[in-house]
Write a protein that holds these residues in place. Sequence first.
Motif, PDB file in Angstrom:
ATOM      1  N   ASP A   1      30.608  -9.672  89.367  1.00 50.42           N
ATOM      2  CA  ASP A   1      30.867  -9.187  90.726  1.00 50.42           C
ATOM      3  C   ASP A   1      32.348  -9.365  91.040  1.00 50.42           C
ATOM      4  OD1 ASP A   1      30.647  -8.593  93.449  1.00 50.42           O
ATOM      5  OD2 ASP A   1      29.620 -10.459  93.970  1.00 50.42           O
TER       6      ASP A   1
ATOM      7  N   HIS B   1      29.872 -16.817  96.418  1.00 52.08           N
ATOM      8  CA  HIS B   1      28.594 -17.295  95.896  1.00 52.08           C
ATOM      9  C   HIS B   1      28.687 -17.569  94.408  1.00 52.08           C
ATOM     10  CE1 HIS B   1      28.208 -13.181  94.266  1.00 52.08           C
ATOM     11  NE2 HIS B   1      28.863 -12.858  95.366  1.00 52.08           N
TER      12      HIS B   1
ATOM     13  N   THR C   1      32.319 -16.744  93.021  1.00 50.75           N
ATOM     14  CA  THR C   1      33.299 -15.763  93.490  1.00 50.75           C
ATOM     15  C   THR C   1      34.190 -16.365  94.561  1.00 50.75           C
ATOM     16  OG1 THR C   1      31.936 -14.875  95.282  1.00 50.75           O
ATOM     17  CG2 THR C   1      31.640 -13.882  93.093  1.00 50.75           C
TER      18      THR C   1
ATOM     19  N   GLU D   1      36.071 -14.583  97.548  1.00 58.75           N
ATOM     20  CA  GLU D   1      36.087 -13.248  98.154  1.00 58.75           C
ATOM     21  C   GLU D   1      36.278 -13.306  99.665  1.00 58.75           C
ATOM     22  OE1 GLU D   1      32.312 -11.110  98.158  1.00 58.75           O
ATOM     23  OE2 GLU D   1      31.324 -12.749  97.120  1.00 58.75           O
TER      24      GLU D   1
ATOM     25  N   GLU E   1      38.090  -9.796  95.736  1.00 62.18           N
ATOM     26  CA  GLU E   1      37.089 -10.708  95.172  1.00 62.18           C
ATOM     27  C   GLU E   1      37.352 -10.918  93.684  1.00 62.18           C
ATOM     28  OE1 GLU E   1      33.046  -9.224  95.279  1.00 62.18           O
ATOM     29  OE2 GLU E   1      32.212 -11.164  94.716  1.00 62.18           O
TER      30      GLU E   1
HETATM   31 CO    CO Z   1      30.253 -11.138  95.815  1.00 57.52          CO
END
Ligand code: CO
Length: 291
Positions: free
Chosen positions: A148, A211, A242, A244, A276
């Motif tokens: 991500d 997260h 992450t 972000e 992020e």
């Molecule tokens: Co994310």
Amino acid sequence: MHNELGRNDYCWCGSQMKYKKCHAAFDDKIRFYQEQGCTVPTRDLIKTPEQVKGIRESAKINIAVLDYIAKNIRAGLTTEDIDQLVYEKTTELGGEPAQLGYHGFPKSVCTSINDQICHGIPSEKVTLCDGDIINVDASTIYKGYFSDSSRMFCIGNVDKEKEKLVRVVRECIECGLQEVKPWGFLGDMGQAVHEHAVKNGYSVVKDIGGHGVGLEFHEDPWVGFVSKRKTEMLMVPGMIFTIEPMVNMGTDEIKLDEKNGWTVYTADGKPSAQWEVMVLITEEGYEILAY
Ligand code: CO
Ligand code: MF3
């Protein structure tokens, strides 16, 4: 953390070494912090070397997808076009967009423009215009491993204020990364992010954060960016999460789009920006897995 392993058993990390020669001292160290009252990661948040390998491969696809968007994004494209580019590139590389169908999310990517903070839904009705700033947030599942990351893009000629916002949020990530190290705290990173934003006259969204990620799309811990040094979870080698932050030009108050149930806007309509990155805590420091 409880210890079900004997010292002569094989270690939980899959190294094929005896526990006492592998992660026993590491687990003792975590227990020591826990006894001081610190929040520490559970063992499922510590990725094994094999899991890290798989997650790194997934992250490589995510990077390639955002590189592809960087090459192609321009005024005149719709956010639906971006969604298609993300879907095509992710699947071409053998991955699957993690967003697609996630809790009913209808598209493969989030596209959040100007006063949209996050979770913008791609649409053929939304065309990128000269002067827009947009966050493109992509995520990949590859062989069961999740990644991500997101980037900001300036479309054409963006005014000085918005351009500065985009730059400062990138700097916030760099400030945060300087505090990312094993046996430090997530709050060390969060405070650094927050301070840099506030120094530049901006606010940081409190209610939405980063997260853990890797074996699932969203794992513990929740990662805030309005936190304080020496608080929040201990950062331990093998953790992946992450960074972000969502940074607003005006108020940090947010407004949910009640119609689609997803998109979050600034309450005052002023611009917001977000970058992020996905980081792995290592013995020496950190590795950026995706950006
Ligand atoms: Co994310
Ligand atoms: N990077 C975003 C996040 O972690 C991705 C959200 S995907 C969505 O919140 F499907 F939940 F929108």
